[in-house]
Design an enzyme around this catalytic site. Structure first.
Site, PDB file in Angstrom:
ATOM      1  N   ASP A  34       0.846  -1.100   0.078  1.00 35.24           N
ATOM      2  CA  ASP A  34       0.073  -0.172  -0.172  1.00 35.24           C
ATOM      3  C   ASP A  34       0.949   1.245   0.080  1.00 35.24           C
ATOM      4  O   ASP A  34       0.628   2.218  -0.607  1.00 35.24           O
ATOM      5  CB  ASP A  34      -0.768  -0.021   1.260  1.00 35.24           C
ATOM      6  CG  ASP A  34      -2.179   1.013   1.066  1.00 35.24           C
ATOM      7  OD1 ASP A  34      -2.080   1.749   0.037  1.00 35.24           O
ATOM      8  OD2 ASP A  34      -2.975   0.697   1.810  1.00 35.24           O
ATOM      9  N   HIS A 225      -8.610  -0.829   8.439  1.00 34.89           N
ATOM     10  CA  HIS A 225      -7.262  -0.296   7.542  1.00 34.89           C
ATOM     11  C   HIS A 225      -7.689   1.137   7.549  1.00 34.89           C
ATOM     12  O   HIS A 225      -8.378   1.741   6.853  1.00 34.89           O
ATOM     13  CB  HIS A 225      -7.575  -0.980   6.307  1.00 34.89           C
ATOM     14  CG  HIS A 225      -6.610  -0.572   5.349  1.00 34.89           C
ATOM     15  ND1 HIS A 225      -5.584  -1.391   4.953  1.00 34.89           N
ATOM     16  CD2 HIS A 225      -6.378   0.516   4.433  1.00 34.89           C
ATOM     17  CE1 HIS A 225      -4.817  -0.778   3.928  1.00 34.89           C
ATOM     18  NE2 HIS A 225      -5.381   0.659   3.654  1.00 34.89           N
ATOM     19  N   CYS A 258      -3.737   5.640  -1.486  1.00 33.77           N
ATOM     20  CA  CYS A 258      -4.231   4.956  -2.830  1.00 33.77           C
ATOM     21  C   CYS A 258      -4.163   5.722  -3.892  1.00 33.77           C
ATOM     22  O   CYS A 258      -4.619   7.030  -3.982  1.00 33.77           O
ATOM     23  CB  CYS A 258      -5.551   4.486  -2.399  1.00 33.77           C
ATOM     24  SG  CYS A 258      -6.431   3.765  -3.901  1.00 33.77           S
TER      25      CYS A 258
END
Ligand code: HMG
Ligand code: MG
Length: 325
Positions: A34, A225, A258
């Protein structure tokens, strides 16, 4: 003079909160995946392996190391196969990776992946931009990939993105989250990781989502998360802990975001999470000092200061107290 008993009335939690928390939890490290998926500069495969090794040395047992997604979409992680060849399979550690479709699963099988992470979003706009699929299409893909991954002997967890807010659609109704989670039930997933993709969740909103899922999911089937974009990640973790959640995703140094969620800067930093857990007496089996070494290594490899607060405090303190030559 302050009268403690009358000026600080018991409001139902106080110190009793801490004796009721789970005694131990899992930290699920997502930095190599990530975090690095978001960096403009791609690290060499060797450098990634070095960082993963430092994370293993810190005691982390669950590490998401890469993605078998399209290299055109995420070029930073195009070397997943090469990375798996370098890192091997240390005893007691589970290396996982994102798997978006059956093509990704074939790549994952070829490296003998033990744990696949499938993923989808609650909201249509994020889904379309992230994986070029509607939510309904993504659900079908998650189902087919999970079934095939289970058949291949892998464990499967699923990420649900934009649970607390979407960069394109704003607020996300709790009912939409619950409806999707119910559809994911029965797919053989061992865990659903609820993603605050753009870091807008607040403690009350986190409690509302967990409460709404309580009827259908055991706390161990859920992970949080959290992104720390607005500084609420640790408060949200504490709410999760108080409601029995025992898996928390985090990223070394607070790396990440992201690429298809503008403004999604910064996962919760692993060192910040571990510092809080240690302080409140919740065991996670990870060494803070070794994490700082790994964070320092990540900074050096990436070439910039990372956002993790504990990391910066520890490095600053070391600089102030080390003898000058
Ligand atoms: P697409 O372009 O719609 O796919 O992408 P396609 O099926 O039309 O294929 C297009 C080309 O890609 C074809 O190649 C395929 O073979 C190839 P061509 O014939 O043109 O040469 N391809 C692949 N190559 C390698 N591996 C594969 C693969 N699949 C197709 N697996 C796709 C659809 C899902 C593949 C693409 O959109 C994709 O890879 N998206 C990934 C995006 C991503 O990784 N985003 C970040 C992760 S999510 C996140 O960070 C959130 C999370 O952390 C939780 C949170 O915070 O909320 C999890
Ligand atoms: Mg994330």
């Amino acid at each position: 003079m302050l009268n403690v008993s009358s000026d600080y009335p018991q409001r139902g939690t106080g110190l009793t909160l801490f004796s009721e928390l789970p005694k131990s939890v899992d930290v699920y490290e997502v930095g190599p995946r990530d975090g690095l998926q978001n960096e403009l500069r791609a690290l060499t495969t060797q450098a990634k392996a070095q960082l993963i090794n430092a994370l293993v040395v810190s005691g982390l047992k669950r590490i998401e190391v890469s993605s078998f997604v399209s290299p055109r979409w995420i070029p930073q992680l195009a070397d997943a196969e090469g990375l798996f060849a370098l890192i091997g399979q240390p005893a007691g550690v589970t290396f996982s990776a994102l798997v978006p479709n059956l093509k990704g699963l074939e790549r994952a099988k070829a490296v003998d992946l033990r744990e696949a992470a499938v993923f989808m979003s609650v909201t249509e706009s994020h889904s379309k931009r992230n994986i070029n699929k509607t939510v309904a299409e993504a659900l079908r893909t998650v189902a087919e990939v999970s079934e095939a991954a289970l058949k291949a002997g892998m464990r499967v967890r699923c990420y649900l993105s934009t649970v607390w807010g979407c960069p394109y659609e704003g607020k996300v109704p709790v009912e939409s989250v619950v409806a999707l989670c119910k559809q994911l039930k029965g797919l053989g997933l061992y865990q659903l990781s609820l993603g605050d993709t753009i870091g807008v969740g607040t403690p009350k909103h986190v409690a509302q989502v967990l409460e709404a899922l309580r009827a259908d999911f055991r706390a161990e089937e859920l992970a949080l998360h959290m992104h720390d974009t607005r500084g609420t990640a640790l408060a949200n973790v504490l709410v999760g802990l108080s409601m029995g959640v025992t898996t928390f995703d985090s990223s070394i140094g607070g790396l990440g975001g992201c690429p298809y969620a503008p403004g999604a800067a910064g996962n919760l930093a692993t060192e910040d999470l571990v510092y809080m857990l240690e302080g409140i007496g919740v065991d996670c089996g990870v060494s803070l000092s070794k994490l700082v070494e790994a964070g320092e290594q990540a900074q050096a490899l990436i070439g910039r200061k990372l956002s993790g607060k504990y990391l910066q405090a520890a490095l600053g303190e070391r600089e102030r107290t080390s003898p000058r030559s």
